[in-house]
Motif scaffolding. Structure first.
Motif, PDB file in Angstrom:
ATOM      1  N   SER A 144      -4.405  -1.526  -6.961  1.00  0.00           N
ATOM      2  CA  SER A 144      -4.158  -0.091  -6.891  1.00  0.00           C
ATOM      3  C   SER A 144      -4.726   0.560  -8.141  1.00  0.00           C
ATOM      4  O   SER A 144      -4.495   0.079  -9.256  1.00  0.00           O
ATOM      5  CB  SER A 144      -2.662   0.197  -6.780  1.00  0.00           C
ATOM      6  OG  SER A 144      -2.418   1.589  -6.775  1.00  0.00           O
ATOM      7  N   VAL A 145      -5.481   1.643  -7.940  1.00  0.00           N
ATOM      8  CA  VAL A 145      -6.091   2.376  -9.040  1.00  0.00           C
ATOM      9  C   VAL A 145      -5.823   3.862  -8.826  1.00  0.00           C
ATOM     10  O   VAL A 145      -5.975   4.373  -7.715  1.00  0.00           O
ATOM     11  CB  VAL A 145      -7.616   2.145  -9.108  1.00  0.00           C
ATOM     12  CG1 VAL A 145      -8.218   2.909 -10.279  1.00  0.00           C
ATOM     13  CG2 VAL A 145      -7.924   0.659  -9.233  1.00  0.00           C
ATOM     14  N   GLY A 167      -4.860  -3.855   4.389  1.00  0.00           N
ATOM     15  CA  GLY A 167      -4.430  -2.464   4.339  1.00  0.00           C
ATOM     16  C   GLY A 167      -5.115  -1.743   3.196  1.00  0.00           C
ATOM     17  O   GLY A 167      -5.406  -2.332   2.149  1.00  0.00           O
ATOM     18  N   ALA A 168      -5.389  -0.459   3.403  1.00  0.00           N
ATOM     19  CA  ALA A 168      -6.018   0.343   2.352  1.00  0.00           C
ATOM     20  C   ALA A 168      -5.603   1.795   2.539  1.00  0.00           C
ATOM     21  O   ALA A 168      -5.448   2.272   3.668  1.00  0.00           O
ATOM     22  CB  ALA A 168      -7.537   0.219   2.396  1.00  0.00           C
ATOM     23  N   THR A 169      -5.413   2.481   1.440  1.00  0.00           N
ATOM     24  CA  THR A 169      -5.090   3.907   1.500  1.00  0.00           C
ATOM     25  C   THR A 169      -5.772   4.624   0.344  1.00  0.00           C
ATOM     26  O   THR A 169      -5.864   4.096  -0.772  1.00  0.00           O
ATOM     27  CB  THR A 169      -3.565   4.135   1.454  1.00  0.00           C
ATOM     28  OG1 THR A 169      -3.287   5.529   1.506  1.00  0.00           O
ATOM     29  CG2 THR A 169      -2.942   3.567   0.188  1.00  0.00           C
ATOM     30  N   THR A 170      -6.270   5.808   0.629  1.00  0.00           N
ATOM     31  CA  THR A 170      -6.883   6.666  -0.380  1.00  0.00           C
ATOM     32  C   THR A 170      -6.257   8.048  -0.274  1.00  0.00           C
ATOM     33  O   THR A 170      -6.187   8.625   0.820  1.00  0.00           O
ATOM     34  CB  THR A 170      -8.399   6.774  -0.175  1.00  0.00           C
ATOM     35  OG1 THR A 170      -8.990   5.481  -0.305  1.00  0.00           O
ATOM     36  CG2 THR A 170      -9.012   7.719  -1.203  1.00  0.00           C
ATOM     37  N   THR A 197      -5.678   2.256  -2.987  1.00  0.00           N
ATOM     38  CA  THR A 197      -4.861   1.044  -2.935  1.00  0.00           C
ATOM     39  C   THR A 197      -5.376   0.135  -1.831  1.00  0.00           C
ATOM     40  O   THR A 197      -5.732   0.612  -0.744  1.00  0.00           O
ATOM     41  CB  THR A 197      -3.381   1.389  -2.660  1.00  0.00           C
ATOM     42  OG1 THR A 197      -2.911   2.261  -3.675  1.00  0.00           O
ATOM     43  CG2 THR A 197      -2.530   0.143  -2.653  1.00  0.00           C
ATOM     44  N   GLY A 198      -5.429  -1.165  -2.106  1.00  0.00           N
ATOM     45  CA  GLY A 198      -5.875  -2.136  -1.107  1.00  0.00           C
ATOM     46  C   GLY A 198      -5.009  -3.372  -1.109  1.00  0.00           C
ATOM     47  O   GLY A 198      -4.435  -3.752  -2.146  1.00  0.00           O
ATOM     48  N   VAL A 235       0.826  -1.216   0.000  1.00  0.00           N
ATOM     49  CA  VAL A 235       0.000   0.000   0.000  1.00  0.00           C
ATOM     50  C   VAL A 235       0.857   1.262   0.000  1.00  0.00           C
ATOM     51  O   VAL A 235       0.322   2.369   0.082  1.00  0.00           O
ATOM     52  CB  VAL A 235      -0.955   0.020   1.218  1.00  0.00           C
ATOM     53  CG1 VAL A 235      -1.880  -1.175   1.186  1.00  0.00           C
ATOM     54  CG2 VAL A 235      -0.186   0.090   2.535  1.00  0.00           C
ATOM     55  N   LEU A 236       2.174   1.124  -0.121  1.00  0.00           N
ATOM     56  CA  LEU A 236       3.072   2.266  -0.067  1.00  0.00           C
ATOM     57  C   LEU A 236       3.672   2.566  -1.437  1.00  0.00           C
ATOM     58  O   LEU A 236       3.793   1.679  -2.282  1.00  0.00           O
ATOM     59  CB  LEU A 236       4.203   2.007   0.928  1.00  0.00           C
ATOM     60  CG  LEU A 236       3.783   1.670   2.363  1.00  0.00           C
ATOM     61  CD1 LEU A 236       5.000   1.328   3.198  1.00  0.00           C
ATOM     62  CD2 LEU A 236       3.006   2.821   2.983  1.00  0.00           C
TER      63      LEU A 236
END
Length: 943
Positions: A277-278, A347-350, A298-299, A218-219
């Protein structure tokens, strides 16, 4: 002092506002700015590119998204020169009007020099990004990009970081978990996401976060910062690890998918992983050709069924057996542990960024990570009272031994949420940037240990040296269920919470001294760190069986006759296990057969509690000036910390009963002044020398500070807090030389020296009864406490080599080498002992990787080595707990079917290397844990 700091921070704020107000009318119409993005042929961002005004020493490096800013430029014609290793340099002509912010993207073309005849894979692209960022940094740091992370079979952040020089990791459930830098304790390193610290939630109150929580996928990149600049938090003696989340970089949609599955040898179970990841930018305009809006999501998901086999002997007692050998250490408590675990990591990040105009933008990010473990642990213990044990005919014998057969049902849920909103703008020639950040972490454990015990039975042990020592007897205490009766249930349930709220504001003012470009930067920051630990009242208890012996006989609760015949890598068998379901149901259906100790329950709840708040106010000034080939950066950071701790001081009588529980509070504050001086000299185009003198400090762990006492009956341990602990303070000296190679490689050597005053260290001794009032109630318990040492001196050398052997003929051009080695030496004075090795410091750490690439196929072998280090200090060398040296061999292979699709296979810990700790001498085992190997295979798709 408080008044001085407040005045200082008010002065900084006034200067920022005044500078902005003055600069706006004076310069807004007379100067301009050039901004843009450096990209490759496909539109991908190139971080760390050098962007300069030709004929001057004014220049900047591109950010992780490839963006650059050249501010405070007079109207006129300029030639922008861009250099990026692995690409042909480019010069671009610019006409800048008064008051204009010109946006210009600069596209680079891959170089054919140095890599001729070699396929440029994602691995090489990752090296490009990492080395360019490292090359153009002002301070000493290592960078590992997302592409470079994928070079290794590493699933979490800790395992990715272990590949870098000077990094040592601790393991949990077979995975890398905690990180130490340059031979110092883990708490001396800050763990940040997007520049701000995330809170640790370990049971013992450590400040450093567990990094097995965060998936590497996720990084966008990770930085290991080894020399801090004044604009970074100063409470990090070893340095900081900064985890950066991705940001949208292209007007074209970008998609990445990774799916895989595999097998864990130890428990013969499957594992699976999935990542997506998009990202895309939107709303391009003439002034903002890269789009006003960017969105990236991202997930990551990973699930495995793993476990470990372990033997431990953590209580060694001195006795003279009158056999002519004098006083020796005898293992009074030996344990076998078989654990099976279901582990799930998500894990997820927006990230959403928006540009209002070419000089004003904001970035919002939300990142969530969770790690859940659902475990069943079977444990056997044999205890031989040292005082009643005799030696004859080569055998140690006691008539009063005890056997324990236990089962533990445990769920652990660990999660972390980070939210941030950052922005920047230009007011004339002054750049203002700032942000607010909030991070919250929570760890919940629900664990119930069910214990069966024998009466006094005869036991013997013939060999007390070696890794697989065992106590036996004619009554077969290992497997004879008729000897065992239901004994104790202990609920070890707790929650640890950590929160950090941060607000910061920075101002950067560019200026010139003669022909030398410089910048002055200052800023203020406030943060509130809150860490709390408690046991839930409703589900905390210690219950003792009081029913009939025949009803509580282990014969009624027999589990597998042989839990593991190939236990400990086929060195021992585990033997009879406990039926977990029958044991738990018996207690649930017959609560009247158990006596719950109200006293012990209250002791467990009150002694475990603490609530700690730390308010930090900081300000800094720093100046950077570029003298042709030499860069000089200096400044001062001031941090004031206000501390407010709550706990409960528990008193017990000689029988362990609660006599009083008194709320206690501790409030105090301290201020640290942290000067900083760093330099960088370009010896040649691709040769850089760096040096730094800096000061830093590290706060004690939360749990170590509070005046509390934690007692575990089943584990026979007692842990005391120490409210007199002080922060450690260090003076740091660093120097390095880096040679960047034309084939996208690096050769570097660095040296460091740290003088650490009042360092913290963990002590463990066996209680004899006179260590503190009431200690006689806990004979033979292990006693843990943290103290301040006097002075520790740490020095080390780091060697690093990365190169692609493109000079070799034919198909051999595809060979690449990645290697690093760190030597560390320390001397510390603590606990009335001189010239100790600093706890946590390994003399040697190393990594080696050899890969081969041919027409899309890549095969790579990876070796990681961590040298031995002292984990816990005893009273002397003979009673120190030492973690033995360990190496791990991993292998991975991939085949690039086309530019979008890649298949891969990975193997981790192929030689099944255990993790070993010993008590003073290698022949006295403290613990030995096997995890065995695991394999995975899958595919990656990029669009």
């Amino acid at each position: 002092m408080k008044r001085i700091i407040s005045t200082y921070l008010m002065w900084i704020s006034a200067v920022i506002i005044s500078a902005a107000a003055i600069s706006l009318p004076a310069h807004a119409q007379t100067v301009g700015n050039i901004r843009g993005k450096v990209i490759d042929e496909r539109g991908g961002a190139l971080p760390g590119a050098s962007v300069k005004i030709k004929g001057t020493n004014k220049g900047v490096s591109t950010s992780t998204t490839g963006d650059f800013q050249l501010n405070d430029l007079k109207p006129g014609s300029y030639v922008i020169s861009v250099f990026y290793m692995g690409f042909d340099p480019v010069e671009t002509n610019i006409e800048l009007q008064a008051g204009q912010t010109l946006v210009r993207n600069i596209k680079l073309t891959g170089s054919t020099i140095g890599l001729k005849g070699v396929t440029v894979s994602a691995v090489i692209e990752g090296q490009q990004k990492a080395l360019n960022q490292q090359r153009n940094a002002d301070n000493i740091k290592q960078v590992i990009s997302a592409d470079l992370m994928s070079r290794f079979p590493d699933l979490n952040v800790a395992e990715s970081l272990q590949r870098l020089p000077g990094v040592t990791i601790g393991r949990e459930q077979g995975e890398g978990s905690t990180v130490q830098l340059r031979g110092t304790p883990g708490g001396y390193t800050n763990i940040n996401i997007n520049g701000e610290q995330i809170m640790g939630t370990q049971e013992e109150g450590q400040r450093n976060a567990q990094l097995d929580l965060i998936p590497a996928n996720v990084l966008s990149s990770m930085e290991v910062i080894k020399t801090l600049t004044p604009d970074l938090d100063g409470d990090a003696i070893a340095g900081a690890i900064n985890l950066k989340t991705p940001t949208a970089i292209s007007m074209k949609p970008q998609l990445s998918v990774d799916l895989g599955g595999g097998y864990n040898q130890l428990r013969n179970k499957a594992n699976g992983t999935g990542n997506i990841s998009v990202g895309r930018r939107f709303a391009a305009t003439e002034a903002l050709p890269n789009g006003k809006l960017g969105i990236t999501v991202t997930g990551s998901y990973y699930k495995t069924n793993n476990g470990y086999d372990e033997i431990n002997a953590q209580q060694w007692q001195l006795k003279d057996f009158e056999d002519g050998k004098g006083t020796i250490y005898f293992p009074t408590d030996i344990r076998l542990v078989y654990l099976e675990n279901e582990r799930t990591r998500m894990g997820a990040t927006t990230t959403i960024d928006y540009s209002f105009n070419p000089t004003t933008s904001i970035v919002a990010n939300v990142t969530f990570n969770s790690l859940d473990n659902d475990a069943t642990r079977y444990r056997k213990r044999t205890r031989m009272q040292t005082s009643r044990t005799e030696f004859a005919d080569g055998v140690y014998t006691t008539p009063r031994g005890r056997g324990y057969n236990e089962v533990l049902d445990r769920q652990m849920d660990n999660n972390n949420l980070n939210m941030s909103l950052e922005g920047e703008t230009m007011l004339g020639k002054v750049k203002l940037d700032g942000g607010i950040f909030f991070t919250t972490s929570r760890f919940d454990q629900e664990a119930y240990a069910y214990n069966y015990v024998t009466g006094n039975v005869p036991m013997t042990i013939s060999e007390i040296s070696g890794d697989y020592i065992q106590a036996t007897g004619e009554t077969d205490p290992k497997n004879n269920a008729s000897l065992y009766t239901y004994n104790t249930i202990e609920a070890n349930n707790f929650t640890t919470e950590g929160r950090n709220f941060v607000a910061r504001l920075n101002m950067t003012l560019p200026y010139k001294i003669g022909s030398n470009y410089a910048s002055f930067k200052m800023g203020v920051k406030t943060k509130r760190m809150h860490n709390k630990r408690f046991r839930p009242v409703s589900s905390t208890f210690v219950a003792n069986y009081a029913g009939a012996a025949e009803d509580g006989s282990l014969n009624n609760f027999r589990g597998d006759e042989e839990v593991s015949a190939d236990f400990l890598d086929n060195n021992l068998s585990f033997g009879l296990g406990v039926n977990k379901a029958a044991t738990m149901n018996f207690y649930a259906n017959n609560p009247g057969m158990f006596n719950t100790s109200t006293n012990l329950t209250q002791v467990s709840i009150d002694s475990y509690f603490y609530d700690a708040i730390e308010n930090v106010t900081a300000g800094y000034v720093m100046n950077r000036i570029q003298f042709n080939k030499f860069m000089l950066l200096g400044g001062l950071r001031v941090e004031r910390t206000g501390v407010d701790y709550d706990a409960k001081l528990v008193n017990q009588d000689a029988d362990g009963n609660l006599t009083s529980s008194v709320p206690v509070n501790s409030k105090y504050s301290y201020t640290k002044f942290l000067p900083n001086l760093q330099g960088k000299y370009d010896i040649a185009k691709n040769t850089v020398m760096r040096g730094a003198v800096s000061f830093g400090y590290s706060r004690p762990n939360f749990n170590d500070l509070v005046p509390s006492r934690v007692i575990s009956i089943l584990n026979a341990t007692l842990t005391d807090g120490n409210p007199d602990l002080e922060p450690a303070f260090a003076t740091n000296y660093d120097i390095s030389i880096e040679q960047y190679l034309s084939n996208l490689g690096i050769l570097s050597v660095g040296a460091f020296y740290k003088n650490v005053e009042k360092f913290q260290y963990n002590s463990v001794i066996t209680l004899t009864g006179n260590e503190f009032p009431g200690a006689d109630a806990y004979p033979d318990y292990l006693y843990y406490k943290t103290y301040n040492g006097d002075v520790a001196k740490v020095l080390g050398v780091e060697l690093n080599a990365q190169t692609n052997l493109t000079f070799l003929p034919g198909v051999l051009k595809g060979i690449s080498v990645y290697a690093n080695y760190t030597y560390t030496h320390s001397r510390a004075d603590a606990q009335n002992r001189k010239n100790l090795r600093l706890p946590g410091q390994a003399d040697h750490t190393a990594n080696g990787s050899l890969s081969y690439t041919l027409k899309g196929f890549t095969l790579q072998g990876n070796l990681n080595y961590n040298g031995a280090y002292t984990a816990t200090l005893g009273t002397d060398d003979a009673s120190d707990v030492v973690r033995a040296a360990r190496y791990q061999l991993d292998v991975n292979a991939s085949y690039r079917i086309n530019k979008r699709m890649t298949i891969y296979a990975e193997g981790v810990n192929l030689t099944n290397q255990p993790q070993v700790e010993y008590f003073g001498e290698r022949s006295r085992i403290y613990s030995k844990t096997f995890y065995d190997f695991s394999v995975r295979a899958g595919f990656k798709y990029r669009y």
